[in-house]
Design an enzyme around this catalytic site. Structure first.
Site, mmCIF file in Angstrom:
data_model
loop_
_atom_site.group_PDB
_atom_site.id
_atom_site.type_symbol
_atom_site.label_atom_id
_atom_site.label_comp_id
_atom_site.label_asym_id
_atom_site.label_seq_id
_atom_site.Cartn_x
_atom_site.Cartn_y
_atom_site.Cartn_z
ATOM 1 N N ASP A 183 24.914 -33.511 66.604
ATOM 2 C CA ASP A 183 25.165 -32.141 66.974
ATOM 3 C C ASP A 183 25.407 -31.376 65.667
ATOM 4 O O ASP A 183 25.774 -31.968 64.670
ATOM 5 C CB ASP A 183 26.400 -32.161 67.867
HETATM 6 N N1 LIG Z 1 31.486 -19.299 74.187
HETATM 7 C C1 LIG Z 1 30.575 -18.753 73.348
HETATM 8 N N2 LIG Z 1 30.913 -17.724 72.581
HETATM 9 C C2 LIG Z 1 30.015 -17.196 71.737
HETATM 10 N N3 LIG Z 1 28.767 -17.647 71.589
HETATM 11 C C3 LIG Z 1 28.378 -18.664 72.331
HETATM 12 C C4 LIG Z 1 29.262 -19.298 73.242
HETATM 13 N N4 LIG Z 1 28.609 -20.284 73.847
HETATM 14 C C5 LIG Z 1 27.386 -20.301 73.313
HETATM 15 N N5 LIG Z 1 27.233 -19.342 72.419
HETATM 16 C C6 LIG Z 1 26.006 -19.017 71.658
HETATM 17 O O1 LIG Z 1 24.993 -19.911 72.089
HETATM 18 C C7 LIG Z 1 24.567 -20.737 70.996
HETATM 19 C C8 LIG Z 1 24.339 -22.113 71.512
HETATM 20 O O2 LIG Z 1 25.537 -22.626 71.958
HETATM 21 P P1 LIG Z 1 25.809 -24.169 72.084
HETATM 22 O O3 LIG Z 1 27.230 -24.321 72.441
HETATM 23 O O4 LIG Z 1 24.784 -24.773 72.976
HETATM 24 O O5 LIG Z 1 25.496 -24.713 70.644
HETATM 25 P P2 LIG Z 1 26.508 -24.917 69.431
HETATM 26 O O6 LIG Z 1 27.537 -25.879 69.856
HETATM 27 O O7 LIG Z 1 26.932 -23.630 68.885
HETATM 28 O O8 LIG Z 1 25.568 -25.557 68.376
HETATM 29 P P3 LIG Z 1 25.331 -27.094 68.191
HETATM 30 O O9 LIG Z 1 24.762 -27.574 69.451
HETATM 31 O O10 LIG Z 1 24.404 -27.155 67.058
HETATM 32 O O11 LIG Z 1 26.667 -27.669 67.874
HETATM 33 C C9 LIG Z 1 25.659 -20.642 69.968
HETATM 34 O O12 LIG Z 1 25.147 -20.810 68.668
HETATM 35 C C10 LIG Z 1 26.180 -19.251 70.181
HETATM 36 O O13 LIG Z 1 25.371 -18.338 69.506
#
Ligand SMILES: Nc1ncnc2c1ncn2[C@@H]1O[C@H](COP(=O)(O)OP(=O)(O)OP(=O)(O)O)[C@@H](O)[C@H]1O
Ligand SMILES: [Zn+2]
Length: 712
Positions: free
Chosen positions: A389
């Protein structure tokens, strides 16, 4: 002695599990866990028809009011008896060599020796035979009895004596390997300095400290309980938990772990877990459980022993009877059959695996790697693909807000306030970046109603009666708010490797917020070590492709998959498995959970202090040092290498002796020595793992960073 097949109270061992080298039945283990700091005793219930009830009296007896230390398993009396048995056996042998072979005194001395040390073996052997099982004890009982019957008194005594010694050494070694982990618990002090209602500080036994109590710890003292710093500032060595002895900075709000060492300042903290439930206590419990679960090699060996021992008896019978029918010389062939029984003793083979696996698990725990079973320790060797991740795993997981771009003339302060109000409610790293910035700028936050997190895309909520969304490109396009201008500005920011979220209301997008995360120190090096070990790293990210690629490039990862929803991460893991790869997955957030569960080995990082991570992961890394994964793989390979060496050693030497025996070149003496020698060899080979130094030298020399920071 473990191998008596009797329920054994390993009182001298603070933890325990069963281990019975010649076990033919599945092991039933009964643990009698005393209060957290008390020794814990367990019985080996390989016998007794696997009926725990049958052992009820023993258990009550052992866990009774007297506590566990009274029935010291190898008592002083037992040691004296053993020494006397050795002397008697030696005397018998000397008299025999002095030409008094047929003398009654030789027989008497030998018999005395056997009675002194061999009764346990006889009893266990008899029980096994009655259950129609043939174990080591039965094997030895028959061999010794046979030797006495054909008048080989001194040899009979020596066989029994040496066998007893060998068993003792094996048992001790196994206990040592096991104790190595529970001794960690001794690191957390028994008392804590607790603030009383009257405002005074008093030393209180940790068992009596309540959740929420205020505790003070001075420089140079160990932390007694898990907690959260209330005041003070210090650097802490958390090596017992994380395996990392570089001190970590702690100040108000940070997490403390029982057992770690406070180095400089005085701290006051609020207790967050009972002593029996501290992170350290739970690590130790998990290792104990892992030790109890059998590794695949272990199961194989158990199955093997089940067929093997009866086969040996059959062969011995053939050797004793058949050749003599043709060539005569009964005594000689019976003697050879008895030697064969001793040579065939499989104890070396049977004990080598538990010793090795337990040592490996313990070593790992000391390095801050909690492995949930021998199965995973053995499987680590086969990983050829590691899915990672991005946020929090490869990066620090603490992105900084870098840009605010209002879209249509409204004041950025107002828009930022709205976005931060939503972000405040989420603990996603991107949201946290916004709320942190809001706190610094003292932005005005507003009440949010109907808040909802939209995993993988963003958040939603109502402020002042208006609906707002804060999320990524996917969310905007789902809402139909993604137009050409927005797309263009999104791309401009994303191309700089930033993650961007958009604030939108029911009509239109209002503003863009960009955050940038940093590669975690040591990440690149860890990826390099993985690739040297033949493990390919692949990034799985929910973020935009530019941000994903930027971080992947910095980390040295070739394959980066972006804009993934949790189910996509799962699909990728499954696809790679279908291609025949052994896939490991490292992640933190809930969005990684399905893929983590599906992977051959699921790793959780910064698991100390986060209950779910510690409990659900197959392998939990106590801090956020990615380098622990290549270390784990090395340890796994080393463990399997030693397992194999042991099997080859045990089987090879025995096979050689079998040949020598059939051709009449061995004596009982030699057979017993060989048996003991091989056993000790494999045991010490296994114990090597305890001391193994799987590349701790490759720690990055960067400044320590806070582990609590990564526990989001
Ligand atoms: N709770 C939230 N608040 C703000 N942005 C969010 C939130 N959840 C998702 N996002 C947006 O959606 C994108 C994808 O979210 P996701 O949680 O799937 O990946 P991540 O955990 O940020 O990245 P990775 O999977 O690489 O760790 C994030 O990069 C962010 O831009
Ligand atoms: Zn043996």
């Amino acid at each position: 002695m473990v191998s008596t097949g009797q329920p054994v109270c390993l009182a001298s061992s603070p933890i325990f599990i069963s281990s019975c080298p010649e076990l033919l039945d599945p092991v039933v283990t009964i643990g009698c866990a005393m209060a957290s700091r008390q020794p814990r005793r367990v019985w080996n219930m390989s016998c007794c028809d696997n009926q725990p009830q049958a052992l009820k009296p023993e258990i009550d007896n052992c866990c009774g009011a007297d506590g566990c230390s009274s029935s010291e398993h190898r008592s002083a009396w037992g040691r004296w008896r053993l020494a006397a048995a050795g002397l008697a056996a030696l005397a018998a042998e000397v008299l025999h060599l002095a030409g008094l072979a047929g003398d009654w005194r030789v027989a008497a001395l030998a018999l005395l020796s056997i009675l002194l040390c061999g009764l346990g073996t006889y009893k266990a052997g008899w029980q096994a035979i009655r259950r129609r099982e043939l174990n080591i004890n039965a094997l030895m009982s028959v061999a010794v009895t046979g030797a006495m019957l054909i008048g080989e008194w001194p040899e009979a005594a020596m066989v029994m004596f040496l066998f007893t010694i060998a068993e003792l050494i094996e048992e001790r070694s196994l206990e040592r390997a096991r104790r190595a982990i529970s001794s960690l618990l001794d690191l957390s002090p028994a008392q804590a300095r607790v603030l009383q209602a009257d405002g005074r500080w008093r030393d209180v036994s940790v068992a009596e400290v309540a959740l929420g109590d205020r505790v003070r710890v001075r420089p140079g003292e160990r932390i007694a309980l898990d907690g959260e710093v209330l005041s003070g500032h210090s650097s802490i060595n958390q090596a017992p938990i994380t395996g990392e002895s570089l001190p970590v900075d702690k100040r108000s709000g940070d997490t403390l772990f029982a057992g770690s060492l406070n180095q400089q300042g005085e701290l006051e903290y609020r207790v967050t877990a009972a002593a029996s439930n501290s992170t350290l206590a739970r690590i130790i419990r998990a290792v104990e459980q892992a030790q109890a679960s059998q590794a695949p090699t272990q199961r194989f060996i158990d199955r093997f022993a089940r067929i093997y021992t009866p086969a040996v008896f059959a062969l011995a019978l053939v050797v004793a009877l058949v050749p003599a029918l043709f060539v005569g010389d009964w005594l000689e062939w019976i003697y050879r059959a008895l030697v064969l029984l001793v040579v065939a003793c499989p104890c070396a083979l049977v004990i080598s695996t538990p010793v090795t696996v337990v040592s490996g698990l313990t070593r790992a725990a000391r390095l801050g790697i909690l492995i949930k079973g021998g199965r995973f320790l053995e499987a680590g060797r086969e990983l050829d693909c590691l899915a990672l991740d991005k946020t929090g795993t490869l990066t620090l997981g603490q992105p900084e807000l870098t840009d605010i771009e209002p879209l249509n003339g409204q004041g950025s302060e107002l828009l930022f306030g709205l976005a931060a109000s939503l972000a405040e409610r989420s603990d996603h790293p991107v949201s946290s970046a916004l709320s942190r910035a809001a706190r610094q700028q003292q932005a005005r936050l507003q009440a949010v109603e109907g808040f909802a997190a939209l995993p993988g895309s963003g958040v939603r909520g109502r402020i002042d009666g208006q609906d707002y969304w804060l999320g990524n490109r996917r969310l905007m396009s789902e809402l139909g708010r993604l137009d050409a201008t927005l797309e263009q500005r999104l791309q401009a920011l994303e191309r700089q490797g930033k993650s961007v979220v958009v604030l939108a209301d029911a009509q239109q997008p209002l503003a863009l917020f960009a955050v940038a995360d940093q590669l975690k120190p040591g990440t690149r090096e860890a990826i390099g070590r993985l690739s040297l070990a033949g493990v390919e790293s692949r990034m799985l990210s929910g973020d935009n492709p530019h941000a994903a690629r930027t971080i992947a490039a910095q980390a040295g990862i070739d394959q980066a998959h972006a804009e993934l929803l949790p189910e996509h991460k799962l699909e990728l893991v499954e696809r790679w498995q279908a291609e025949g790869r052994r896939v490991g997955m490292v992640g933190d957030g809930i969005n990684d959970a399905p893929a983590l569960a599906r992977a051959d080995i699921g790793f959780a990082m910064a698991a100390a202090g986060t209950d779910t991570a510690m409990e659900t992961a197959d392998v939990a890394l106590m801090d956020d040092d990615l380098g622990k994964i290549p270390t784990f793989i090395q340890l796994s390979r080393e463990t399997v290498r030693i397992l194999r060496q042991n099997i080859v050693l045990a089987v090879g030497i025995k096979a050689l002796f079998l040949l020598l025996t059939l051709t009449g070149h061995t004596t009982l003496w030699m057979a017993v020595f060989a048996d003991m020698g091989v056993s000790l060899l494999v045991v010490f080979n296994g114990l090597r793992l305890l001391r193994a130094r799987p590349q701790v030298e490759s720690q990055p020399a960067q400044a320590p960073h806070q582990i609590s920071a990564a526990n989001q």
